[in-house]
Design an enzyme around this catalytic site. Sequence first.
Site, PDB file in Angstrom:
ATOM      1  N   HIS A 215      31.559  54.607  25.772  1.00 28.01           N
ATOM      2  CA  HIS A 215      32.593  55.163  24.744  1.00 28.01           C
ATOM      3  C   HIS A 215      33.114  53.732  24.155  1.00 28.01           C
ATOM      4  O   HIS A 215      33.522  52.632  24.943  1.00 28.01           O
ATOM      5  CB  HIS A 215      33.763  55.724  25.587  1.00 28.01           C
ATOM      6  CG  HIS A 215      33.226  57.135  26.112  1.00 28.01           C
ATOM      7  ND1 HIS A 215      33.760  57.680  27.253  1.00 28.01           N
ATOM      8  CD2 HIS A 215      32.281  57.969  25.756  1.00 28.01           C
ATOM      9  CE1 HIS A 215      33.330  58.868  27.611  1.00 28.01           C
ATOM     10  NE2 HIS A 215      32.506  59.004  26.533  1.00 28.01           N
TER      11      HIS A 215
ATOM     12  N   HIS B 101      33.823  52.766  32.885  1.00 32.73           N
ATOM     13  CA  HIS B 101      34.541  53.430  31.675  1.00 32.73           C
ATOM     14  C   HIS B 101      36.133  52.835  32.093  1.00 32.73           C
ATOM     15  O   HIS B 101      36.390  51.830  32.826  1.00 32.73           O
ATOM     16  CB  HIS B 101      34.777  54.882  32.032  1.00 32.73           C
ATOM     17  CG  HIS B 101      33.345  55.291  31.502  1.00 32.73           C
ATOM     18  ND1 HIS B 101      32.970  56.096  30.086  1.00 32.73           N
ATOM     19  CD2 HIS B 101      32.111  55.568  32.198  1.00 32.73           C
ATOM     20  CE1 HIS B 101      32.034  56.717  30.066  1.00 32.73           C
ATOM     21  NE2 HIS B 101      31.451  56.410  31.160  1.00 32.73           N
TER      22      HIS B 101
ATOM     23  N   GLU C 245      36.887  54.101  36.598  1.00 28.43           N
ATOM     24  CA  GLU C 245      37.753  54.046  35.413  1.00 28.43           C
ATOM     25  C   GLU C 245      38.699  52.751  35.590  1.00 28.43           C
ATOM     26  O   GLU C 245      39.714  52.900  36.315  1.00 28.43           O
ATOM     27  CB  GLU C 245      38.363  55.310  35.232  1.00 28.43           C
ATOM     28  CG  GLU C 245      37.289  56.675  35.190  1.00 28.43           C
ATOM     29  CD  GLU C 245      37.129  56.849  33.462  1.00 28.43           C
ATOM     30  OE1 GLU C 245      37.710  56.157  32.879  1.00 28.43           O
ATOM     31  OE2 GLU C 245      36.408  57.687  33.290  1.00 28.43           O
TER      32      GLU C 245
ATOM     33  N   GLU D 122      36.488  51.550  24.951  1.00 27.39           N
ATOM     34  CA  GLU D 122      36.949  51.470  26.063  1.00 27.39           C
ATOM     35  C   GLU D 122      36.472  49.633  26.428  1.00 27.39           C
ATOM     36  O   GLU D 122      35.450  49.553  27.140  1.00 27.39           O
ATOM     37  CB  GLU D 122      36.333  52.003  27.387  1.00 27.39           C
ATOM     38  CG  GLU D 122      36.787  53.742  27.130  1.00 27.39           C
ATOM     39  CD  GLU D 122      35.924  54.380  27.906  1.00 27.39           C
ATOM     40  OE1 GLU D 122      35.183  54.246  28.886  1.00 27.39           O
ATOM     41  OE2 GLU D 122      36.176  55.928  27.873  1.00 27.39           O
TER      42      GLU D 122
END
Length: 862
Positions: free
Chosen positions: A164, A295, A364, A167
């Site tokens: 993504h 991420h 994350e 990020e």
Amino acid sequence: MPRTVPAALLIALTIAFATTAFAADHHSRVRVHLDSPAAQEYLQRHQAQLDILHVKPGLIAEIAVLPAQLADLRAAGLSLDVLESNMELAARISDKAVGFGAFHTYSENTAFVDSLRQLYPEVISAKWSLGQSHLGNDIWCFRVSDNPDLDENEPEILIDGMHHAREIMASEFPILFAEYLAQNYGTDPEITWLLDHRELYIVPIVNPDGVLYNEATNPGGGGMWRKNRRDNGDGSFGVDPNRNYPYQWAYDNSGSSPIPSDITYRGPSAGSEPEVQALMGLIASHDFVSENSVHSYSNLTLYPWGYVNLATPDGTTFEAMGAEMCKYNGYFWGTPVEAINYAVNGGTIDWSYGQHGVLAFSNEIGGSNDGFWPSESRRIPLFVENIWPNIFLMRSAGAFLEARDAATTPVAKAIGPGQEGFLDFTIENQGATVTAPAATITLRSDDAWLQLHEAQRAISPLGPLSSADLSGQPIPFAVETGCPNGHYALVDVELPLPEGSLHSPLSILVGNPAPLLAEDFEGGADDWTFTGNWAVSTEAAYSGSYGITDSPGGEYGDNSATTATLNPALKATRITFRHKYSIEDGWDYGRVQVSADGGPWSTIYSCTGIHGAWELVSLDLSLYAGQDLQFRFLLESDGWVRDDGWWIDDIQIEGFDSNNLPPTTPAVAIPSSLPTGGATPTVAVLNSTDPEGQSLTYGFRVYSDELCTQPLFQQDGIIEGASATEYTISGLADGDYWWRAWAFDGEQRSLLTPPTPVTVNDTSPVGGGIALTPGLRVLGSVTGRQARLQMNLPHAADVTIDVFDARGARVRNLRSGSMEAGTRTLVWDGRDSAGRDVSSGVYLVRMLYGHETFTGRVVMVR
């Protein structure tokens, strides 16, 4: 010849001109209240269309929305708050007009990888392209290993970043981790071992087109484009690469979307995107054991399944690995449904695991205060808190042994100076899929106050993620009289594996540590630094009238991270405190953190939920033995639900209270190789240096074995020579021996010199030389398995050796008959005359030598 424009720049310029209208749009961060069934049903129904950042089931959802989407939410009658009206502007890197500041653009990221190759060619390979994106940008990959340009037969690990595009830590972490490994190769033993026996593949940016789009629309950082840049043919652009993998692709329309304009659009077909195909090709052509698909954000460690709320066949393994990965950074671990409350189909980790059996995770990175574009000051802290999870993935890719959880069993109530005891510890195989074979471990110590009486133990094979301890056969040791209270004696445990031995440090705490701090806050908090609303308060106290709390007189704030930090650094061995708390369960946390020798903060304790009664917490700090430690209490919260907070009182810290530094370790002067030293060889060390300039004396130990578990004698208090200090060995029979030495400043000893061989070889005529004194010496007098008996026999004679229990009953006859003159060694295996292991207790060894009697004592602990 006309000048040409680089392809990446041309693409970026094209994007910039083509998207001027879009660049004027911006995202708002809104909080939607899920306080009605209708609101909850709306969120569930539009899950795939909404850019959901954070969900608290039944309470709130944080969503990034464009102006039209914000209007849709309001038209739907949802109750909402606008938390941030322009996310791009709020996140923009402010120190540069162009570029991402301390973070790296696509071209800067690529250049950084090239620089790593130039600086560390011994461990960083040249990059190669896995393929090109829709717009022709390369998806780069490189290898980190001891032979980086060769694909060796070693366990393989994959780290991929930035599926993504917004990020930024997802592309930053992989290259920082590669740099960290390269910088520490050759100096850090564990990292050296891992790069010698593992191959790490890194793909920093899976989605280059999306990154370049963010560069064009938001050149100062803060761009919110997430997908790639496929032209969908209907006026919309982009496929979510993390919804395009073939495993369970399009399983449903909530875990991904079939609508091209949606943020989770899964693409026209499974694996349709060239970026996804490039990573799939890499994975299919290798045998990766583990993977981290990086991420941001949410402080999470995710693992399969993502497409459905079911455990995988390896659910227990994933759970154990997730717990280990998060033990220092305090992240939540679980499946996407468990952690973020919604499913993901067509995701990377599901495909890697479901198609190829890779133990795939997704970190994350960062919390809600960091967002997709954290402040530059958070770049390194976020990197540091994720080093360990990725080191663990490298460990777990093959067999990897670690010694941990050291515990001592004292003869008295505590292991004190002049006492003997036993060392027990756990040996863990952190390999997730491989059994560690049977082996013999070896212990060594350079601590001059400590004497190991045995040094080796055989261990059975250890299956994946399994462990065993030495409780049935602990290692006997002794601590010398004079050892300072609170001293940590370090022991190295060598753990052999077929590909090469590993080394784990353990520590033994001697005596009762000194109290370094007793803080009840009755006199204020002069030694503390507070941030946020932390303060001394009468709101709650365990003793007296005062304690500290994060939010006196009210509730803590949303999205906060406030601290109470103890200013002085201490050589601490334990911290205890009383506390109670009312903290939103599972969302907000109180954390106790430690910084060692000025390094990054590590979490050693966490609490969440409600605990209304005062509780005592006691934290062992043996992992940080010998280091200067700073402590802080951190209260961190997310948004929406607030609570009363955390109350702390009666903090006590114990440890080593002397500022005196030990002398440097003396260097061996002679002999430098195995010599023939005659009957009385002389050994020597070059003089040490004392940091405080104190005068030094020296000590020497002589051993009968190379592992230095059987000391024959030692001499303390030798006055320092002019430039070297000597010691003459006498009274030993011919043979090979080993010696070590240390320096002493009156309080602390230096570390021991390395074991150095010396030979006693009496070449004088018969009748000359040193007369051997008759005697019996028990080597390893405290044992759980066997004791060695050394006999000095000046002349041949009949010798009888018996073992008796504490009541005087004979347990075993070890020897009866004639023996030649000399120094002889006999082993009692800890069994009686019937071959049974004797029980724990004290045993007397008696030697009859001619008309003389000699005795020794063995303490057996089972």
